[in-house]
Design an enzyme around this catalytic site. Structure first.
Site, PDB file in Angstrom:
ATOM      1  N   LYS A  93       0.840  -1.204   0.000  1.00 23.57           N
ATOM      2  CA  LYS A  93       0.000   0.000   0.000  1.00 23.57           C
ATOM      3  C   LYS A  93       0.870   1.248   0.000  1.00 23.57           C
ATOM      4  CE  LYS A  93       1.029   1.121   4.440  1.00 23.57           C
ATOM      5  NZ  LYS A  93       1.737   2.378   4.842  1.00 23.57           N
ATOM      6  N   ASP A 121      -1.574  -1.881  10.853  1.00 25.89           N
ATOM      7  CA  ASP A 121      -1.876  -1.689   9.429  1.00 25.89           C
ATOM      8  C   ASP A 121      -2.591  -2.879   8.801  1.00 25.89           C
ATOM      9  OD1 ASP A 121      -0.675   0.754   9.591  1.00 25.89           O
ATOM     10  OD2 ASP A 121       1.135   0.212   8.477  1.00 25.89           O
TER      11      ASP A 121
END
Length: 390
Positions: A88, A215
């Site tokens: 990401k 995360d």
């Protein structure tokens, strides 16, 4: 050599069958002569002397493992699974406050991109241990790895006892601010759930995952999310940017320690931009330099001064080439949005010969499916890995 011949006589005949409605008799009329002759030869069979043969026994551990996996295949409905594990970028990252528990609250637009690892899972006959291998050195293969932590977490939550052989084909560099390790953990949770017949919902997997990493829950979004808290509060949103926008990732061999970055972070020196306003601007106008704010850039540049110089050179050389240049996460990856190509100096200067370079695009996933690997993603060099687990 002795031989004998058998001669056959010639018989002229033709067989035909004519059925008449007036008669039950059959007539046979010869039309052509056929000659049948068979010639048979008898030969002595040569005598073959037995000779001693040398037999070489080779032990192939991979073949043995494959045979074991094949045995498991026959007994289980699902025994092997290959999944893409994408990383990401943080399009913007605001740090809004410091919590009593020592962590910081953040507000960030996370987005999955097309660079990722490939993880192969095979159901193991063992009911006590997972075995992890990888294509690179420096990645922990024991309980410190987030993949193993995720599998242990799933077994704890569901009471299942499946264990696995796992091979991690690593493409995402660690210490990069790209969440590669977090993605691996989310992918492992998804895989374990598939092997167990989907005992848990996606929401449950997302909630459980926050126990081993801030995360990780994001990757259970559909690719784009507005994340708050430590990052574990995930608001799944439609992607505010077109998937076809190209980007280039540039990471020096030096990694940024997240702990060191936060140690140097000063809350009173952060941007005052409202994160929801940033999200609205991106949704309306797309990505531009003024919305790609990362409050962790100043402390990261203190930890790694060469990273600040790299970003400045990319921004200067890329005027007109990139819509925005920013650092992802806590570093040390610099992202250029708008072009898949790095500036020429990345190739020309000896100082940057070891910089990891990869093109990428924004990526999303369909409901009830995991992320699909794009046709190709070009990397200019293999990633370098640190000893720390991401």
């Amino acid at each position: 050599m002795a031989s004998s011949h058998l001669l056959c006589n010639t018989f002229p005949f033709q067989t035909s069958c004519n059925l008449s409605s007036k008669s039950n008799t059959s007539s046979f009329k010869p039309r052509r002569s056929f000659s049948f002759c068979q010639k048979v030869q008898f030969r002595r069979t040569p005598v073959v002397k037995a000779t001693r043969k040398q037999v070489e026994l080779v032990y192939d551990p991979d073949e043995k493992l494959n045979k074991l996996a094949d045995e498991v295949d026959k007994q289980a409905p699902l025994s092997r699974l290959t999944l893409f594990s994408p990383c990401k970028v943080n399009v913007f990252l605001r740090i809004t406050s410091k919590r009593e528990d020592g962590y910081h609250d953040l507000a960030s637009l996370f987005h999955v991109i097309s660079l990722g690892d490939v993880i192969k899972f095979s159901l193991s006959p063992s009911k006590s241990i997972d075995r992890l291998s990888t294509n690179v050195s420096g990645v922990p293969l024991t309980g410190d790895n987030l993949i193993i932590k995720a599998l242990n977490l799933y077994r704890k939550k569901t009471g299942t006892d499946n264990h696995f052989w796992i091979h991690l084909d690593k493409k995402v560099p660690t210490g990069a601010g790209l969440g590669g390790g977090s993605s691996n953990a989310a992918t492992a949770l998804w895989a374990a759930n598939q092997f167990s017949g989907c005992l848990a919902t996606e929401k449950e997997l997302q909630e459980w995952s926050s126990e081993i990493g801030s995360d990780i829950p994001f990757f259970f979004s559909h690719g784009a999310a507005y994340c708050t808290g430590r990052g574990e509060i995930v608001q799944d949103i439609p992607s505010p940017v077109p998937s076809g926008i190209p980007m280039v990732l540039m990471k020096p061999p030096q990694a940024c320690s997240t702990a060191e970055v936060y140690k140097r972070f000063q809350l009173d020196k952060t941007s005052q931009a409202d994160p929801l306003t940033l999200l609205e601007k991106i949704s309306m106008n797309g990505i531009s330099q003024d919305v790609c704010i990362n409050d962790l850039e100043p402390p990261a540049f203190e930890v790694l001064p060469s990273l600040k110089r790299l970003k400045q050179r990319i921004a200067a050389a890329g005027r007109g080439q990139y819509d925005a240049v920013f650092m992802s996460g806590s570093g040390s990856t610099i992202v250029g949005i708008g072009s898949p190509d790095p500036p020429q100096f990345i190739y020309d200067d000896d100082e940057y010969q070891d910089v990891f370079v990869s093109e990428a695009n924004f990526l999303a996933r369909e409901a009830n499916k995991w992320y699909q690997q794009p046709a190709s993603t070009t990397c200019s060099s293999p990633p370098e890995f640190s000893r720390s687990a991401e």
